[in-house]
Design a protein around this motif. Structure first.
Motif, PDB file in Angstrom:
ATOM      1  N   TYR A   1      10.640 -10.908  -0.832  1.00 14.39           N
ATOM      2  CA  TYR A   1      11.649 -11.311  -1.803  1.00 14.39           C
ATOM      3  C   TYR A   1      11.045 -11.752  -3.141  1.00 14.39           C
ATOM      4  CZ  TYR A   1      10.903 -16.350  -1.252  1.00 14.39           C
ATOM      5  OH  TYR A   1      10.368 -17.607  -1.257  1.00 14.39           O
TER       6      TYR A   1
ATOM      7  N   TRP B   1      19.029  -4.699  -9.522  1.00 12.49           N
ATOM      8  CA  TRP B   1      20.331  -5.355  -9.371  1.00 12.49           C
ATOM      9  C   TRP B   1      20.601  -6.255 -10.575  1.00 12.49           C
ATOM     10  CZ3 TRP B   1      22.571 -10.105  -9.262  1.00 12.49           C
ATOM     11  CH2 TRP B   1      23.829 -10.223  -8.666  1.00 12.49           C
TER      12      TRP B   1
ATOM     13  N   LEU C   1      15.776  -6.099  -6.532  1.00  9.75           N
ATOM     14  CA  LEU C   1      16.451  -7.211  -7.196  1.00  9.75           C
ATOM     15  C   LEU C   1      16.377  -7.056  -8.710  1.00  9.75           C
ATOM     16  CD1 LEU C   1      18.049  -9.821  -6.929  1.00  9.75           C
ATOM     17  CD2 LEU C   1      15.878 -11.050  -7.032  1.00  9.75           C
TER      18      LEU C   1
ATOM     19  N   GLN D   1      17.690  -9.160   0.690  1.00 13.85           N
ATOM     20  CA  GLN D   1      16.260  -9.075   0.436  1.00 13.85           C
ATOM     21  C   GLN D   1      15.490  -9.271   1.735  1.00 13.85           C
ATOM     22  OE1 GLN D   1      16.318 -12.137  -2.922  1.00 13.85           O
ATOM     23  NE2 GLN D   1      14.874 -10.601  -3.667  1.00 13.85           N
TER      24      GLN D   1
ATOM     25  N   LEU E   1      24.091 -13.741  -0.854  1.00  9.70           N
ATOM     26  CA  LEU E   1      22.682 -13.395  -0.720  1.00  9.70           C
ATOM     27  C   LEU E   1      22.252 -13.629   0.717  1.00  9.70           C
ATOM     28  CD1 LEU E   1      19.698 -12.936  -1.739  1.00  9.70           C
ATOM     29  CD2 LEU E   1      19.688 -15.390  -2.281  1.00  9.70           C
TER      30      LEU E   1
ATOM     31  N   VAL F   1      23.643  -9.236  -2.356  1.00 12.83           N
ATOM     32  CA  VAL F   1      22.195  -9.045  -2.443  1.00 12.83           C
ATOM     33  C   VAL F   1      21.593  -9.245  -1.060  1.00 12.83           C
ATOM     34  CG1 VAL F   1      20.050  -9.910  -3.464  1.00 12.83           C
ATOM     35  CG2 VAL F   1      22.160  -9.871  -4.834  1.00 12.83           C
TER      36      VAL F   1
ATOM     37  N   LEU G   1      17.366 -16.574  -7.774  1.00  5.10           N
ATOM     38  CA  LEU G   1      18.429 -15.681  -8.209  1.00  5.10           C
ATOM     39  C   LEU G   1      19.315 -16.362  -9.243  1.00  5.10           C
ATOM     40  CD1 LEU G   1      19.974 -13.037  -8.118  1.00  5.10           C
ATOM     41  CD2 LEU G   1      21.142 -13.879  -6.045  1.00  5.10           C
TER      42      LEU G   1
END
Length: 165
Positions: A142, A151, A148, A137, A103, A135, A25
């Motif tokens: 993932y 996002w 994502l 997942q 996350l 976030v 990320l």
């Protein structure tokens, strides 16, 4: 523009999927440099205050432009390991100047609000700038998460702009 990120990972398992997702990320958000702070490596130093290794880890997070604060979902919330680390930061100012993205990874979609409702408020309380939705997942998907991608398209520019200031 160089963006320094720290991935703070509260998974009690070293080298976890949570750590991988956090680093991915940060890179997807444009970080040139991603430093992983895997909290399991800090051990018993997290149980008190003043441990030099923990103090150094806190300082590295405070010096980052961007912090991805990540945890697996345990009992519908983030881990106690992450809580012990976050307790090391001063309320209101401990993460001042740091842009943070909460996350969490979980096994099922039923806990998708956990990072938004439980982790994000703690980061804000510590003074972090948290300009986006958290976030969540699935740990099983993932690596190829289309949510994502959406996002990142929606919120990536905001995070990059604020973190690069």
């Amino acid at each position: 523009m160089s963006l320094h990120a720290v991935a703070v990972v509260g998974n009690p398992k070293p080298a976890s999927r949570t750590a991988d997702a956090a680093v991915r990320l940060a890179r997807a958000l444009g970080a040139d440099d991603v430093e992983l702070i895997d909290l399991v490596d800090l051990g018993a130093g997290l149980l008190g205050w003043g441990d030099p290794v923990v103090v150094d880890a806190v300082a590295r997070v405070q010096a980052a432009d961007l912090a991805i604060v990540a945890s697996p979902t345990f009992k519908a919330t983030y881990t106690g390991l992450l809580k012990l680390f976050l307790d090391q930061f001063a309320t209101g100012t401990g993460l001042q100047g740091v842009v943070a993205v909460p996350l969490m990874l979980g096994a099922a979609p039923g806990h998708q609000l956990a990072p938004e409702l439980l982790l994000k408020p703690v980061l804000v309380e510590l003074g972090a700038t948290v300009p986006t939705p958290a976030v969540y997942q699935l740990d099983s998907t993932y690596l190829d998460d289309p949510k994502l991608v959406d996002w990142l398209e929606r919120w990536g520019p905001t995070v990059r702009t604020l973190a690069s200031r």
